[in-house]
Design a protein around this motif. Structure first.
Motif, PDB file in Angstrom:
ATOM      1  N   VAL B  11       0.862  -1.184   0.000  1.00  0.00           N
ATOM      2  CA  VAL B  11       0.000   0.000   0.000  1.00  0.00           C
ATOM      3  C   VAL B  11       0.898   1.233   0.000  1.00  0.00           C
ATOM      4  O   VAL B  11       1.878   1.295   0.754  1.00  0.00           O
ATOM      5  CB  VAL B  11      -0.948   0.033   1.216  1.00  0.00           C
ATOM      6  CG1 VAL B  11      -1.588   1.414   1.378  1.00  0.00           C
ATOM      7  CG2 VAL B  11      -2.036  -1.026   1.076  1.00  0.00           C
ATOM      8  N   VAL B  13       0.878   5.288   0.623  1.00  0.00           N
ATOM      9  CA  VAL B  13       0.074   6.357   1.216  1.00  0.00           C
ATOM     10  C   VAL B  13       0.471   7.688   0.569  1.00  0.00           C
ATOM     11  O   VAL B  13       1.598   8.149   0.747  1.00  0.00           O
ATOM     12  CB  VAL B  13       0.286   6.425   2.739  1.00  0.00           C
ATOM     13  CG1 VAL B  13      -0.556   7.543   3.337  1.00  0.00           C
ATOM     14  CG2 VAL B  13      -0.029   5.086   3.379  1.00  0.00           C
ATOM     15  N   LEU B  34      -1.544  -0.650  -4.146  1.00  0.00           N
ATOM     16  CA  LEU B  34      -2.744   0.162  -4.001  1.00  0.00           C
ATOM     17  C   LEU B  34      -2.295   1.500  -3.448  1.00  0.00           C
ATOM     18  O   LEU B  34      -1.582   1.553  -2.444  1.00  0.00           O
ATOM     19  CB  LEU B  34      -3.721  -0.502  -3.016  1.00  0.00           C
ATOM     20  CG  LEU B  34      -4.974   0.317  -2.721  1.00  0.00           C
ATOM     21  CD1 LEU B  34      -5.903   0.349  -3.924  1.00  0.00           C
ATOM     22  CD2 LEU B  34      -5.695  -0.237  -1.508  1.00  0.00           C
ATOM     23  N   LEU B  36      -3.367   5.065  -1.815  1.00  0.00           N
ATOM     24  CA  LEU B  36      -4.457   5.741  -1.098  1.00  0.00           C
ATOM     25  C   LEU B  36      -4.128   7.221  -0.978  1.00  0.00           C
ATOM     26  O   LEU B  36      -3.105   7.594  -0.401  1.00  0.00           O
ATOM     27  CB  LEU B  36      -4.626   5.119   0.291  1.00  0.00           C
ATOM     28  CG  LEU B  36      -4.975   3.630   0.295  1.00  0.00           C
ATOM     29  CD1 LEU B  36      -4.922   3.066   1.713  1.00  0.00           C
ATOM     30  CD2 LEU B  36      -6.348   3.400  -0.332  1.00  0.00           C
ATOM     31  N   GLU B  37      -4.995   8.040  -1.524  1.00  0.00           N
ATOM     32  CA  GLU B  37      -4.752   9.483  -1.557  1.00  0.00           C
ATOM     33  C   GLU B  37      -5.853  10.191  -0.755  1.00  0.00           C
ATOM     34  O   GLU B  37      -7.036   9.933  -0.948  1.00  0.00           O
ATOM     35  CB  GLU B  37      -4.733   9.955  -3.017  1.00  0.00           C
ATOM     36  CG  GLU B  37      -4.881  11.447  -3.232  1.00  0.00           C
ATOM     37  CD  GLU B  37      -3.815  12.299  -2.550  1.00  0.00           C
ATOM     38  OE1 GLU B  37      -2.644  11.864  -2.468  1.00  0.00           O
ATOM     39  OE2 GLU B  37      -4.164  13.397  -2.068  1.00  0.00           O
ATOM     40  N   ARG B 232      -6.923   5.040  -5.133  1.00  0.00           N
ATOM     41  CA  ARG B 232      -8.191   5.461  -4.530  1.00  0.00           C
ATOM     42  C   ARG B 232      -8.045   6.885  -4.018  1.00  0.00           C
ATOM     43  O   ARG B 232      -7.173   7.159  -3.190  1.00  0.00           O
ATOM     44  CB  ARG B 232      -8.566   4.559  -3.334  1.00  0.00           C
ATOM     45  CG  ARG B 232      -8.516   3.076  -3.617  1.00  0.00           C
ATOM     46  CD  ARG B 232      -9.700   2.616  -4.457  1.00  0.00           C
ATOM     47  NE  ARG B 232      -9.487   1.239  -4.897  1.00  0.00           N
ATOM     48  CZ  ARG B 232      -9.982   0.167  -4.269  1.00  0.00           C
ATOM     49  NH1 ARG B 232     -10.736   0.311  -3.191  1.00  0.00           N
ATOM     50  NH2 ARG B 232      -9.734  -1.047  -4.718  1.00  0.00           N
ATOM     51  N   ALA B 235      -9.324   9.171   0.187  1.00  0.00           N
ATOM     52  CA  ALA B 235      -9.138   8.070   1.133  1.00  0.00           C
ATOM     53  C   ALA B 235      -7.997   8.408   2.096  1.00  0.00           C
ATOM     54  O   ALA B 235      -6.889   7.881   1.978  1.00  0.00           O
ATOM     55  CB  ALA B 235      -8.844   6.777   0.373  1.00  0.00           C
ATOM     56  N   VAL B 237      -5.581   8.167   4.935  1.00  0.00           N
ATOM     57  CA  VAL B 237      -5.130   7.094   5.828  1.00  0.00           C
ATOM     58  C   VAL B 237      -5.037   7.635   7.241  1.00  0.00           C
ATOM     59  O   VAL B 237      -4.422   8.673   7.487  1.00  0.00           O
ATOM     60  CB  VAL B 237      -3.774   6.535   5.365  1.00  0.00           C
ATOM     61  CG1 VAL B 237      -3.165   5.614   6.414  1.00  0.00           C
ATOM     62  CG2 VAL B 237      -3.949   5.805   4.036  1.00  0.00           C
ATOM     63  N   VAL B 251      -8.373   3.673   6.373  1.00  0.00           N
ATOM     64  CA  VAL B 251      -8.679   5.045   5.971  1.00  0.00           C
ATOM     65  C   VAL B 251      -9.839   5.582   6.810  1.00  0.00           C
ATOM     66  O   VAL B 251     -10.474   4.848   7.583  1.00  0.00           O
ATOM     67  CB  VAL B 251      -8.978   5.160   4.451  1.00  0.00           C
ATOM     68  CG1 VAL B 251      -7.780   4.684   3.640  1.00  0.00           C
ATOM     69  CG2 VAL B 251     -10.235   4.418   4.082  1.00  0.00           C
ATOM     70  N   THR B 255     -12.512   1.642   6.118  1.00  0.00           N
ATOM     71  CA  THR B 255     -12.037   0.594   5.199  1.00  0.00           C
ATOM     72  C   THR B 255     -10.562   0.308   5.484  1.00  0.00           C
ATOM     73  O   THR B 255      -9.784   1.236   5.701  1.00  0.00           O
ATOM     74  CB  THR B 255     -12.188   1.046   3.732  1.00  0.00           C
ATOM     75  OG1 THR B 255     -13.489   1.599   3.564  1.00  0.00           O
ATOM     76  CG2 THR B 255     -11.968  -0.115   2.778  1.00  0.00           C
ATOM     77  N   TRP B 257      -7.033  -2.164   4.432  1.00  0.00           N
ATOM     78  CA  TRP B 257      -6.366  -3.075   3.506  1.00  0.00           C
ATOM     79  C   TRP B 257      -5.199  -3.747   4.215  1.00  0.00           C
ATOM     80  O   TRP B 257      -4.449  -3.097   4.940  1.00  0.00           O
ATOM     81  CB  TRP B 257      -5.830  -2.318   2.300  1.00  0.00           C
ATOM     82  CG  TRP B 257      -6.883  -1.920   1.325  1.00  0.00           C
ATOM     83  CD1 TRP B 257      -7.314  -2.637   0.244  1.00  0.00           C
ATOM     84  CD2 TRP B 257      -7.652  -0.712   1.332  1.00  0.00           C
ATOM     85  NE1 TRP B 257      -8.295  -1.951  -0.413  1.00  0.00           N
ATOM     86  CE2 TRP B 257      -8.527  -0.766   0.222  1.00  0.00           C
ATOM     87  CE3 TRP B 257      -7.703   0.410   2.166  1.00  0.00           C
ATOM     88  CZ2 TRP B 257      -9.433   0.245  -0.072  1.00  0.00           C
ATOM     89  CZ3 TRP B 257      -8.597   1.411   1.874  1.00  0.00           C
ATOM     90  CH2 TRP B 257      -9.451   1.329   0.770  1.00  0.00           C
TER      91      TRP B 257
END
Lengths: 462, 462
Positions: B11, B13, B34, B36-37, B232, B235, B237, B251, B255, B257
Motif C-alpha cells: 500500500v 500512502v 494500491l 491511497l490518496e 483510490r 481516502a 489514511v 482510511v 475501510t 487493507w
C-alpha cells in the motif's frame, strides 16, 4: 434536531492536570463535562508507581514557591506537602569522572569558570526581564532573540570551555533538550514565566523545594475520583468536528459526543494529530508543526535506606560525564526507604534508548554508583520511564520552541478556534511546562468558558 | 487465516509524485500496489488548474539540469519540456519601491553590498561541499553547523545591511521560511543536494530552467491514469497497524487493507498524524515532531498577452518591498496568453492570509503592477493557492529542518520501521524538496521493496 442537542456542555480532551482541573472547575460552576483520556490512567505527565509500598513519581513531582495554584489545589484536595531533602553536600562530576562536593546550584568550578557562569546567569535573568510572557513575540528585541538558538548565545557569550559545558548541562537539565534546539527567546520566556533562572534550578526557594505526600499523581487520582463516570479512560480522541453550533468529538472506536465546546489539553505535537473538520487555521496548524517535546528518561532506584545521607550527601548531583545528568533524593518523608531519582536528558536520552533494558539498568546504576558509592549498585527496586516512548505523551518535560516559532506564530498558541479551546502546561504564561502551569491553564480555560456560558447559555446549548 | 492473506503486496500512502512513481515502478516489477490518496486528486504539491484553456501550475512546476530522474520520467510519459522564458531584464524592487533592471540572479546593489553577497554565496557553497547529503549528521563540523540558525550565520557573516536584506530575501525565496527558522546545516545540506546555490536560484542552468508542456501536474495525471483503480482518491489514511507478518492500513471511513508493506510518502508533519500501532520508535516520532513545512502562497495572473516582454522584461522579479517576493513568466509556450506567477513566502504568507480574498487580490495585483506596470492590474484570470491551508499538505515547498534536528535525529529520516517505508521529496539526498527528489525517492523505495520481495517472496506474502 438531535444534532443540535448537545450530549454535554464541554468535552475535555486529556486527563492530565490541565484537563482534570479544567473539568473539576467547570463542574463546580454548574457546567456539564466529559473528560476523554487516551491512556488507561489519569495524570498525564504525572504518574505514580508502587515501589515496595511507597508511591514513586515517574513523572513531574516537585513544586516550589510562586507555584500558588498547585499549592492551592493540593490544599483543596487534602494532599500534604513536605520539603525535598536537601541537607548535606551536592555532588558534581566532571567529564573525566572527578567528584566535587558543593552547596547551592553551581559547583566549585575554577574561579574563571565560576565568574563566567555567574555572568551568563545574570545576563539571562536580565534579558528574561524584557520578555512579556503573555506576548513574547511583541518584545522590543523579540525578532533578534528568536532568530538564534541558545547554543549560539552560549557560544558568543560564555568564554570558558568549562562555562559552556556547564550551561549546556543546565539547558539539558532545565529543558530536556540540547541548546541547539531551543530558541533563545523561548529560554528567556521560560525563565521569566518562572521568575528567574534560580527559581528553575534551586531546591530550597526554587521549583524543587517541595514534594507531595503520596506522590504528585495523588492530585490527578483525587480529581479523577471526583469526576467518576464523567472521565472515560482508553478513549483516544481522533477527530473533532466543529461549527457555529457546537462540536462533535470522536474517539478511536468511533464513539462520538456532541458538546457546546471542546478543550484540547494534550501537548502540542499530540494536538496536531487529531483530525479537525473543518481544518485548523493555517497559523494554528503551522504552530503545532513546530513545537516538539523535550526528551527525558527518568529512573528511580529504591534502597533499604537513604545511605548517602550518612555520608553527608544530599542526594542531588550534576554530572558532565553522564548519562545521568542530574539526580535528587526522592525518599519518602518517613525515611523508611531511600530513593534516588536520575534524569537522562536531551540527545543522551535517545542514545541510551538504543541499549537493551538490562544494559540500560547496568549503565544507569553504574552512573549512580560513581556519584554515591557502591551501595547505589544494588537497589531493592529500580524502574525507568522514557517519556519519548509514551505514545500519548511523546516526550517531556514540555514542548520546546525552536527559533522563529514564537515571533511568527506565537499568537496562535492560546487563541481559541471557534468552539475549540486550548489548555495544558504549554499554554500558561506563568510556570510554562510545570505542574503549576498546567493547573493555571485548566483554571483559566474553565473560567473563560464558564463566563461565556453564563453570559449566554443559549450560545452553548443551542 | 484471512488475516495473513494480504489484499495487496504494497500500500502506498499519498499520490504525490513520490507515491505515484513508487507505485508505477513497483507494478512494472510485478509487485501489486494500491495507492491511497487523502484528497480528491493525484499530484500532491503539483496541481494544475485550467485558466482560459491553458493549464496553469498552482504548485511545483520548474525543472532543471541535474534533475535527471524527472526529465527521464517526463520522457517516459511523453511529456515534452520547454525552456522557461528568460529573455529581457529582471526587475529588482528595493524596500522603498525603487525599481532596478538587472540580468542574472543578483541585482545591481551597491558595490559593497554586491561584494558582500558574492562572499556569502561563495562561503555557503564552500561550506555546503563539506556536507554528505546521505548522512549530514556525520560531517566534521555538523554539530556546530546544526547548532545555529541561518539567521545567526547571516548576522555574523554578512556585513552590509543591504547584503543581509538580500540574503533574507533569498532564504525566503529558496526555503519559503525565515532565516530564523532554518538550521544552517539544513541550508547547506539543501544546497549540496542541488549542487550549488546558483543551481537553486538560476533559471538558465538552474532549477527553474525548464517547464513541462501542459503543466507539471500532467506527470501525476498520466501516472494516475496508468494506475486506474489501483489508486483510490478521497481516502485519507488514519491508521497503520504493523507487525512481522504485514501491515493493515485503515482510511477515514474505516475501510482497511492488508498488505505486505506500506510506503508512507506524505510530508513529515502529515506522516506524524497517522496513528501507528504499535507506536513508532521514539527517534522517528521525535523527528516527525520537528520538521515543519515552509509557508508559501502562489498566485497566478493571466493576461491577454505577455505584455512585459515588449517592454524588454523577462517577467522575473525580486522584491524587498513585498508581499510578492519573486515572480516569473509562466506563459504557455505558444505565447497565446501571458502568465505571471508570484510567490509570497515565509512570515509574509501568513500575514497576507489575514486579509479577505478581495483584499488579497488587490494587494497582489498591486504588487505586480508596481513591478510590471499598469497592464498587470487587470488580468483576464487570477488565482491564488495558499499551501498552508491545504489540510493534506499544510505548507510548501518542503519541510524545513530547525537547528538540532539533523544531528540528533537525522538517521531516522529514511530508515524503514519494520514494514513501513518512508518516501517523499524530504527523503531524497539529491534535490531534497524538489519534484526530482520526490521522483528519486519513489524510485529508490520501489527498488528496495522489489528487491526484498524478489529475494524472499514469502516474507511479504506470508
Amino acid at each position: 434536531m438531535s444534532h443540535h442537542q448537545p450530549d454535554v456542555d464541554v468535552v475535555v480532551v486529556g486527563a492530565g492536570m490541565a484537563g482534570l482541573v479544567c473539568a473539576h472547575r467547570l463542574r463546580r460552576r454548574g457546567v456539564g463535562v466529559l473528560v476523554l483520556e487516551a491512556t488507561h490512567r489519569p495524570g498525564g505527565r504525572t504518574v505514580g508507581i508502587d515501589l515496595d509500598g511507597e508511591t514513586a513519581d515517574l513523572g513531574g513531582q516537585f513544586i516550589g514557591p510562586g507555584q500558588d495554584r498547585v499549592y492551592a489545589l493540593a490544599a483543596e484536595l487534602g494532599v500534604a506537602t513536605f520539603p525535598t531533602y536537601t541537607a548535606g553536600a551536592n555532588v558534581f562530576e566532571t567529564e573525566t569522572g572527578r567528584l566535587l562536593r558543593f552547596r547551592g546550584m553551581v559547583p566549585k568550578l575554577s574561579p574563571l569558570t565560576l565568574l563566567d557562569v555567574a555572568r551568563a546567569q545574570l545576563r539571562l535573568d536580565r534579558l528574561a526581564r524584557t520578555v512579556d510572557t503573555e506576548t513574547p513575540w511583541l518584545g522590543p528585541n523579540a525578532t533578534a532573540l528568536d532568530g538564534q538558538t541558545l547554543q549560539s548565545w552560549i557560544d558568543r557569550t560564555v568564554r570558558t570551555r568549562g562555562g559552556r559545558r556547564f550551561l549546556t548541562l543546565a539547558c539539558q537539565a532545565i529543558w530536556a533538550c540540547e541548546p541547539a534546539e531551543l530558541s533563545l527567546l523561548h529560554a528567556l520566556f521560560y525563565i521569566k514565566a518562572a521568575g528567574s533562572l534560580s527559581a528553575l534550578t534551586e531546591f530550597e526557594g526554587g521549583a524543587q523545594q517541595d514534594r507531595l505526600e503520596g506522590g504528585a499523581s495523588g492530585l490527578a487520582g483525587r480529581l479523577a475520583a471526583g469526576l467518576a463516570t464523567d472521565l472515560r479512560l482508553s478513549a483516544p480522541v481522533r477527530r473533532i468536528d466543529h461549527d457555529d453550533t457546537g462540536v462533535t468529538v470522536t474517539v478511536e472506536d468511533g464513539t462520538a459526543w456532541r458538546a457546546g465546546r471542546v478543550v484540547v489539553t494534550v501537548a502540542p505535537p499530540l494536538a496536531a494529530r487529531i483530525a479537525y473538520h473543518p481544518p485548523l487555521p493555517a497559523a494554528r496548524d503551522n504552530l503545532l508543526q513546530r513545537l516538539p517535546m523535550g526528551s527525558v528518561l527518568k529512573c528511580i532506584a529504591m534502597y533499604p535506606e537513604p545511605f548517602w545521607r550518612a555520608a553527608g550527601l544530599s542526594g542531588a548531583a550534576l554530572s558532565l560525564r553522564g548519562p545521568i545528568a542530574l539526580t535528587a533524593d526522592s525518599s519518602p518523608q518517613s525515611g523508611r526507604r531511600g530513593v534516588l531519582i536520575g534524569f537522562v536528558n536531551g540527545a543522551t536520552a535517545r542514545d541510551l534508548a538504543a541499549h537493551s533494558e538490562a544494559d540500560r539498568r547496568t549503565i544507569l546504576l553504574g552512573a549512580l554508583t560513581r556519584l554515591f558509592g557502591l551501595p547505589a549498585r544494588t537497589p531493592v527496586a529500580f524502574v525507568e520511564q522514557n517519556w519519548n516512548e509514551e505514545p500519548f505523551t511523546r516526550g517531556a518535560y514540555s514542548a520546546v520552541f525552536p527559533p522563529g516559532a514564537w515571533t511568527r506564530l506565537g499568537s496562535a498558541l492560546r487563541a481559541p478556534v471557534g468552539r475549540i479551546h486550548w489548555a495544558g502546561a504549554e499554554t500558561s504564561p506563568r510556570w510554562y511546562g510545570y505542574l503549576d502551569g498546567a493547573v493555571r491553564s485548566g483554571e483559566t480555560t474553565a473560567d473563560t468558558i464558564a463566563r461565556d456560558i453564563h453570559a449566554d447559555p443559549a450560545a452553548t446549548r443551542a
